[in-house]
Design a protein around this motif. Structure first.
Motif, PDB file in Angstrom:
ATOM      1  N   ARG A 241      14.363  55.240 113.600  1.00 61.01           N
ATOM      2  CA  ARG A 241      14.555  56.690 113.472  1.00 61.01           C
ATOM      3  C   ARG A 241      13.417  57.392 112.753  1.00 61.01           C
ATOM      4  O   ARG A 241      13.456  58.609 112.596  1.00 61.01           O
ATOM      5  CB  ARG A 241      15.858  56.963 112.739  1.00 61.01           C
ATOM      6  N   PHE A 242      12.430  56.624 112.282  1.00 59.67           N
ATOM      7  CA  PHE A 242      11.340  57.248 111.524  1.00 59.67           C
ATOM      8  C   PHE A 242      10.288  57.801 112.480  1.00 59.67           C
ATOM      9  O   PHE A 242       9.116  57.447 112.411  1.00 59.67           O
ATOM     10  CB  PHE A 242      10.721  56.234 110.564  1.00 59.67           C
ATOM     11  N   ARG A 243      10.707  58.662 113.381  1.00 55.83           N
ATOM     12  CA  ARG A 243       9.823  59.160 114.435  1.00 55.83           C
ATOM     13  C   ARG A 243       9.018  60.361 113.983  1.00 55.83           C
ATOM     14  O   ARG A 243       9.514  61.218 113.260  1.00 55.83           O
ATOM     15  CB  ARG A 243      10.660  59.542 115.655  1.00 55.83           C
ATOM     16  N   LEU A 244       7.791  60.413 114.464  1.00 59.56           N
ATOM     17  CA  LEU A 244       6.903  61.528 114.151  1.00 59.56           C
ATOM     18  C   LEU A 244       7.371  62.817 114.830  1.00 59.56           C
ATOM     19  O   LEU A 244       7.209  63.912 114.293  1.00 59.56           O
ATOM     20  CB  LEU A 244       5.473  61.171 114.603  1.00 59.56           C
ATOM     21  N   ASP A 245       8.009  62.691 116.009  1.00 55.97           N
ATOM     22  CA  ASP A 245       8.341  63.908 116.764  1.00 55.97           C
ATOM     23  C   ASP A 245       9.675  64.534 116.346  1.00 55.97           C
ATOM     24  O   ASP A 245      10.123  65.493 116.964  1.00 55.97           O
ATOM     25  CB  ASP A 245       8.328  63.623 118.275  1.00 55.97           C
ATOM     26  N   ARG A 246      10.301  63.989 115.291  1.00 60.77           N
ATOM     27  CA  ARG A 246      11.606  64.560 114.942  1.00 60.77           C
ATOM     28  C   ARG A 246      11.500  65.992 114.420  1.00 60.77           C
ATOM     29  O   ARG A 246      12.442  66.768 114.531  1.00 60.77           O
ATOM     30  CB  ARG A 246      12.364  63.666 113.952  1.00 60.77           C
ATOM     31  N   PHE A 247      10.336  66.338 113.862  1.00 62.18           N
ATOM     32  CA  PHE A 247      10.184  67.705 113.352  1.00 62.18           C
ATOM     33  C   PHE A 247      10.017  68.681 114.509  1.00 62.18           C
ATOM     34  O   PHE A 247      10.611  69.746 114.535  1.00 62.18           O
ATOM     35  CB  PHE A 247       9.007  67.764 112.377  1.00 62.18           C
ATOM     36  N   GLU A 248       9.214  68.263 115.475  1.00 62.77           N
ATOM     37  CA  GLU A 248       8.951  69.102 116.641  1.00 62.77           C
ATOM     38  C   GLU A 248      10.236  69.338 117.438  1.00 62.77           C
ATOM     39  O   GLU A 248      10.528  70.457 117.866  1.00 62.77           O
ATOM     40  CB  GLU A 248       7.924  68.372 117.509  1.00 62.77           C
ATOM     41  N   THR A 249      11.023  68.270 117.628  1.00 61.68           N
ATOM     42  CA  THR A 249      12.217  68.407 118.461  1.00 61.68           C
ATOM     43  C   THR A 249      13.430  68.862 117.657  1.00 61.68           C
ATOM     44  O   THR A 249      14.400  69.349 118.225  1.00 61.68           O
ATOM     45  CB  THR A 249      12.590  67.060 119.109  1.00 61.68           C
ATOM     46  N   GLY A 250      13.387  68.657 116.346  1.00 64.38           N
ATOM     47  CA  GLY A 250      14.543  68.992 115.530  1.00 64.38           C
ATOM     48  C   GLY A 250      15.643  67.954 115.634  1.00 64.38           C
ATOM     49  O   GLY A 250      16.717  68.105 115.041  1.00 64.38           O
ATOM     50  N   GLN A 251      15.375  66.888 116.367  1.00 65.40           N
ATOM     51  CA  GLN A 251      16.405  65.869 116.591  1.00 65.40           C
ATOM     52  C   GLN A 251      16.174  64.687 115.650  1.00 65.40           C
ATOM     53  O   GLN A 251      15.063  64.166 115.561  1.00 65.40           O
ATOM     54  CB  GLN A 251      16.266  65.378 118.029  1.00 65.40           C
ATOM     55  N   GLY A 252      17.241  64.266 114.963  1.00 67.17           N
ATOM     56  CA  GLY A 252      17.131  63.071 114.133  1.00 67.17           C
ATOM     57  C   GLY A 252      16.455  63.300 112.801  1.00 67.17           C
ATOM     58  O   GLY A 252      15.884  62.380 112.214  1.00 67.17           O
ATOM     59  N   LEU A 253      16.555  64.521 112.273  1.00 68.40           N
ATOM     60  CA  LEU A 253      16.007  64.772 110.937  1.00 68.40           C
ATOM     61  C   LEU A 253      16.844  64.021 109.913  1.00 68.40           C
ATOM     62  O   LEU A 253      18.056  63.889 110.067  1.00 68.40           O
ATOM     63  CB  LEU A 253      16.014  66.266 110.648  1.00 68.40           C
ATOM     64  N   MET A 254      16.202  63.517 108.872  1.00 68.77           N
ATOM     65  CA  MET A 254      16.920  62.775 107.831  1.00 68.77           C
ATOM     66  C   MET A 254      16.714  63.447 106.488  1.00 68.77           C
ATOM     67  O   MET A 254      15.867  63.053 105.701  1.00 68.77           O
ATOM     68  CB  MET A 254      16.444  61.320 107.812  1.00 68.77           C
ATOM     69  N   ASP A 255      17.497  64.493 106.262  1.00 68.34           N
ATOM     70  CA  ASP A 255      17.369  65.285 105.051  1.00 68.34           C
ATOM     71  C   ASP A 255      18.376  64.749 104.034  1.00 68.34           C
ATOM     72  O   ASP A 255      19.464  65.278 103.877  1.00 68.34           O
ATOM     73  CB  ASP A 255      17.640  66.748 105.414  1.00 68.34           C
ATOM     74  N   GLU A 256      17.980  63.684 103.373  1.00 62.32           N
ATOM     75  CA  GLU A 256      18.864  62.933 102.469  1.00 62.32           C
ATOM     76  C   GLU A 256      19.441  63.832 101.369  1.00 62.32           C
ATOM     77  O   GLU A 256      20.575  63.659 100.944  1.00 62.32           O
ATOM     78  CB  GLU A 256      18.061  61.780 101.881  1.00 62.32           C
ATOM     79  N   GLU A 257      18.651  64.777 100.901  1.00 62.21           N
ATOM     80  CA  GLU A 257      19.107  65.616  99.780  1.00 62.21           C
ATOM     81  C   GLU A 257      19.810  66.883 100.242  1.00 62.21           C
ATOM     82  O   GLU A 257      20.261  67.677  99.421  1.00 62.21           O
ATOM     83  CB  GLU A 257      17.915  66.005  98.899  1.00 62.21           C
ATOM     84  N   ALA A 258      19.875  67.076 101.557  1.00 64.97           N
ATOM     85  CA  ALA A 258      20.532  68.250 102.121  1.00 64.97           C
ATOM     86  C   ALA A 258      20.000  69.550 101.530  1.00 64.97           C
ATOM     87  O   ALA A 258      20.751  70.463 101.185  1.00 64.97           O
ATOM     88  CB  ALA A 258      22.052  68.164 101.944  1.00 64.97           C
ATOM     89  N   THR A 259      18.684  69.639 101.397  1.00 66.34           N
ATOM     90  CA  THR A 259      18.086  70.871 100.877  1.00 66.34           C
ATOM     91  C   THR A 259      17.418  71.656 101.988  1.00 66.34           C
ATOM     92  O   THR A 259      16.907  72.748 101.757  1.00 66.34           O
ATOM     93  CB  THR A 259      17.035  70.563  99.792  1.00 66.34           C
ATOM     94  N   GLY A 260      17.383  71.112 103.205  1.00 64.58           N
ATOM     95  CA  GLY A 260      16.708  71.787 104.307  1.00 64.58           C
ATOM     96  C   GLY A 260      15.471  71.014 104.709  1.00 64.58           C
ATOM     97  O   GLY A 260      14.828  70.405 103.866  1.00 64.58           O
ATOM     98  N   SER A 261      15.170  71.062 106.004  1.00 64.49           N
ATOM     99  CA  SER A 261      14.039  70.273 106.474  1.00 64.49           C
ATOM    100  C   SER A 261      12.789  71.132 106.531  1.00 64.49           C
ATOM    101  O   SER A 261      12.275  71.440 107.589  1.00 64.49           O
ATOM    102  CB  SER A 261      14.359  69.700 107.845  1.00 64.49           C
ATOM    103  N   GLN A 262      12.336  71.561 105.375  1.00 63.20           N
ATOM    104  CA  GLN A 262      11.132  72.382 105.279  1.00 63.20           C
ATOM    105  C   GLN A 262      10.265  71.850 104.167  1.00 63.20           C
ATOM    106  O   GLN A 262      10.770  71.263 103.216  1.00 63.20           O
ATOM    107  CB  GLN A 262      11.521  73.812 104.922  1.00 63.20           C
ATOM    108  N   HIS A 263       8.973  72.114 104.266  1.00 60.02           N
ATOM    109  CA  HIS A 263       8.071  71.689 103.204  1.00 60.02           C
ATOM    110  C   HIS A 263       8.499  72.264 101.859  1.00 60.02           C
ATOM    111  O   HIS A 263       9.009  73.375 101.776  1.00 60.02           O
ATOM    112  CB  HIS A 263       6.649  72.173 103.498  1.00 60.02           C
ATOM    113  N   ASN A 264       8.269  71.494 100.827  1.00 62.41           N
ATOM    114  CA  ASN A 264       8.453  71.933  99.443  1.00 62.41           C
ATOM    115  C   ASN A 264       9.895  72.190  99.049  1.00 62.41           C
ATOM    116  O   ASN A 264      10.168  72.903  98.097  1.00 62.41           O
ATOM    117  CB  ASN A 264       7.598  73.176  99.155  1.00 62.41           C
ATOM    118  N   LEU A 265      10.813  71.584  99.780  1.00 62.44           N
ATOM    119  CA  LEU A 265      12.209  71.660  99.345  1.00 62.44           C
ATOM    120  C   LEU A 265      12.673  70.307  98.809  1.00 62.44           C
ATOM    121  O   LEU A 265      13.820  70.155  98.415  1.00 62.44           O
ATOM    122  CB  LEU A 265      13.104  72.101 100.505  1.00 62.44           C
TER     123      LEU A 265
END
Ligand SMILES: Cc1cc2nc3c(=O)[nH]c(=O)nc-3n(C[C@H](O)[C@H](O)[C@H](O)COP(=O)(O)OP(=O)(O)OC[C@H]3O[C@@H](n4cnc5c(N)ncnc54)[C@H](O)[C@@H]3O)c2cc1C
Ligand SMILES: [Zn+2]
Lengths: 92, 417
Positions: free
Chosen positions: B392-416
Motif C-alpha cells: 500500500r506504500f504507493r507513490l500514486d496514492r496522493f494523485e489518485t486519492g486512493q489508499g491514503l494512510m493518514d494515521e493521525e487523522a489530521t488530513g492528507s496535506q503537507h505540514n499537518l
C-alpha cells in the motif's frame, strides 16, 4: 529565529504559524484537472536553499506573509504581505 | 570474522589486537546490477536483503558521507508495531518480527531491547481511542495491554498523575516495543551486506541520474560515472534533491526533528513513555542518558540543528510529565532531516522511469522500519512486484486519492503531521 512582519516589525518565531511553500497564491482552476491539482496539493520542489513560504502572523496582526527564507541557513531575506504579492502577480 | 562470547574473551585477554575492520573500502566499479543511493539504515538493509534473499551481490551502496552519518545515527531508537491503519499495521508488524531475529541473523549486537512502550492518555475519549488501537494491534497479531491509572502508576510512579491540564487516565502498553542501538543497526547491515559481496562506497555523492528512452542507465557521482539498470533512491531527507536529478518532484517536504540527551544517570526508566498531548517521549539509554524528543520544528529545513522554541516546548512537556527530569543536566541536542509526506506514511514504489525505484516519506518514524523497508524494497527491486507487507506504500496514492494512510487523522496535506 525572528521574522520581520511588515506591519508589526521584528517578532519572535513563536508568534507565527508556518503553512508551507507559497503555492497557495496560484491555486489552479477548479476544473484544471487532476495533474494540476496533484502538483498544487502534493508535489514540492523542496529546495535546500532559498524559497518563498507562507507564514501566518497568528499571534500578531493575523496577516498572511510571504517569507523568502533559506532552508539550510534559516536566513530570512524578505517578508512581504501575501496580499501585496498576490496583487502584483495578478492572482488576488 | 564471527562475533561470539568466546571471541570477546580471547580478544580481551590478548590486547584486542585481533579485531578486523567490519567492511571493505572498495573503489567503485564501472558497472553493477543495481545501485542504491544512500547509505542510511534503509539503503543498507535494502542492500543486505538484495544479497541475502535474492542472490544479488553485484550491487553497490553509494553514500555521500560516511555510513550511518544521516538520520540512522541521529534518531531516538524507538522500535514499535502499534499502528492502527491497514497498510501500516502489517508493515510494522512485519518489521518487528524481523527485528526480533535480527541479531542472530546478522551475528551483530544491535542492542535490541524489548523494554515496552507506554502511550499515555488523558481523557475518556482518548482511552476509547487507545482501546481501539490496542484491538487493531491484537488483530494484527501483535501485543497490547490497556492500563488503567493504577496500572501506569505501578510501572511509572514518578509521573505527575494529577497534572492540572493533562491528568493521567491510563496508558496503552505495548510490551514488545522498545529500543535498539541505532549505529549498530547500520553497522550490522553494512557488515552483512559487505560479507555477501556488496560494495559499500563512501564519500561518493550522486550528482546525476542517467536516463535514456525512459529507462535508467546509471548515475554520475563525485567518484565518476557508474552504470546500472536498476537504481534505488533511498536518501530520506534528501529525497527531493535526488529525485530532481531524475526530473521528478516528490510529495515530500524536508523538516528538522530535534532530540536531546541528559548526562548519564543510574537506571530510573525501564520502558519507553510517550506523552502525545505534550509532544514528548522519553527512554533511558544503556549508558544512562535520558533520551527524549518531541515534534518537528514545524518549518522546512535542511539544517541538522533545531531552533530554541522547540527545545523549550519539548523540555516544558518533559517537566510537566515527570518533574524529576528537572534535576538532570542536559548534555546534548541535535537534529536530523525528516522526509515528511502529506499523509505521514512512507513510499516504497517504482517510479515512471524504468528501473528507477523510490523509498522515502519515513517522517519521524523510519528507524523501526529499517528491517522491513529494506526487506520489501529488495523484494520490489529483485522481482518487480511489491512485497505484500508494503503493497500500500504507493507513490500514486496522493494523485489518485486512493489508499491514503493518514494515521493521525489530521488530513492528507503537507505540514499537518
Ligand atoms: C531526532 C530524530 C529522532 C528520531 N526518532 C525515531 C524513533 O524513535 N523511531 C523511529 O522509528 N524513527 C525515528 N527517527 C526517524 C528515522 O531516524 C528516519 O526515518 C530514518 O533513519 C530514515 O532513513 P535512513 O536511515 O535511510 O536515513 P539516513 O540515515 O538519513 O540515510 C540517507 C543517506 O542518504 C545519503 N545521501 C543523501 N543524498 C545523497 C546523494 N546525493 N548521494 C549519495 N548519498 C546521499 C545521506 O548522506 C544519508 O546517509 C528519528 C529521526 C530523528 C532525526
Ligand atoms: Zn504582523
Amino acid at each position: 529565529m525572528r521574522l520581520t512582519c511588515p506591519l508589526c516589525g521584528a517578532r519572535d518565531r513563536r508568534e507565527f504559524t508556518y503553512q508551507g511553500e507559497a503555492v497557495a497564491l496560484s491555486r489552479p482552476d477548479p476544473d484544471a484537472g487532476p495533474e494540476a491539482w496533484n502538483t498544487y496539493l502534493h508535489l514540492r520542489e523542496n529546495p535546500a536553499g532559498w524559497r518563498d513560504e507562507l507564514w501566518y502572523h497568528e499571534q500578531g496582526c493575523a496577516a498572511w506573509l510571504v517569507v523568502t527564507r533559506h532552508t539550510t541557513t534559516h536566513e530570512v531575506r524578505k517578508v512581504q504581505l501575501a496580499r501585496d504579492v498576490a496583487k502584483a502577480e495578478g492572482t488576488a | 570474522m564471527r562475533f561470539s562470547a568466546l571471541k570477546i574473551l580471547k580478544e580481551g585477554l590478548t590486547g584486542n589486537r585481533g579485531w578486523a575492520p567490519h567492511w571493505r573500502d572498495p573503489a567503485p566499479k564501472p558497472e553493477y546490477d543495481a545501485l542504491i543511493i544512500g547509505g542510511g539504515g534503509h539503503g543498507l538493509s535494502t542492500a543486505y536483503y538484495l544479497a541475502s534473499q535474492h542472490g544479488m551481490s553485484n550491487i553497490a551502496v553509494l553514500e555521500k558521507g560516511y555510513l550511518g552519518g544521516g538520520n540512522i545515527g541521529r534518531n531516538t531508537t524507538i522500535v514499535r508495531a502499534n499502528y492502527g491503519l491497514p497498510g501500516n499495521s502489517e508493515f510494522y508488524s512485519h518489521s518487528l518480527k524481523l527485528w526480533e531475529r535480527l541479531e542472530e541473523e546478522l551475528n551483530y549486537n544491535v542492542m535490541h531491547s524489548q523494554r515496552g512502550i507506554v502511550n499515555l492518555f488523558h481523557s475518556d475519549g482518548a482511552r476509547d481511542a487507545a482501546a481501539r488501537r490496542g484491538n487493531a494491534m491484537i488483530n494484527q497479531g501483535d501485543d497490547a495491554i490497556l492500563l488503567d491509572r493504577a496500572g501506569v502508576r505501578r510501572m511509572l510512579p514518578f509521573l505527575d498523575f494529577d497534572n492540572a491540564r493533562f491528568p493521567i487516565y491510563g496508558g496503552l502498553y505495548h510490551p514488545r516495543g522498545g529500543t535498539a542501538r541505532h549505529d549498530a543497526v547500520a553497522w550490522g547491515y553494512a557488515r552483512g551486506a559487505d560479507q555477501r559481496g556488496v560494495d559499500l562506497i563512501q564519500n561518493c555523492e550522486v550528482t546525476g541520474i542517467d536516463i535514456e528512452n525512459g529507462a535508467v542507465t546509471g548515475v554520475q557521482t563525485t567518484r565518476g560515472p557508474i552504470r546500472a539498470k536498476k537504481v534505488a533512491m533511498i536518501t530520506a531527507g534528501r529525497s527531493g534533491q535526488v529525485a530532481a536529478m531524475a526530473g521528478m518532484r516528490l510529495p515530500i517536504e524536508s523538516h528538522v526533528l530535534q532530540a536531546f540527551v541528559t548526562e548519564g544517570l543510574k537506571p530510573v526508566l525501564d520502558t519507553v513513555v510517550t506523552f502525545g498531548m505534550g509532544h514528548f517521549y522519553i527512554s533511558q539509554s544503556d549508558k544512562g542518558g535520558l533520551v527524549f524528543g518531541g515534534d518537528i520544528d514545524m518549518y522546512a529545513s535542511y539544517a541538522q540543528r533545531g531552533n530554541l522554541p522547540t527545545a523549550e516546548h519539548v523540555i516544558e512537556a518533559g517537566m510537566a510529565l515527570m518533574p524529576m527530569i528537572g534535576r538532570a543536566k542536559l548534555l546534548r541536542s541535535w537534529g536530523g532531516i525528516m522526509d515528511m509526506s502529506p499523509d505521514g506514511s512512507p513510499i516504497i514504489d517504482r517510479t515512471h522511469i524504468d528501473g528507477l525505484f523510490l523509498n522515502t516519506g519515513w517522517c519521524y518514524g523510519g528507524f523501526k522500519a529499517v528491517p522491513a523497508s529494506g526487506h520489501c524494497m529488495a523484494h520490489l527491486m529483485a522481482t518487480g512486484r511489491p512485497h505484500e507487507a508494503a503493497a500500500r506504500f504507493r507513490l500514486d496514492r496522493f494523485e489518485t486519492g486512493q489508499g491514503l494512510m493518514d494515521e493521525e487523522a489530521t488530513g492528507s496535506q503537507h505540514n499537518l503531521h
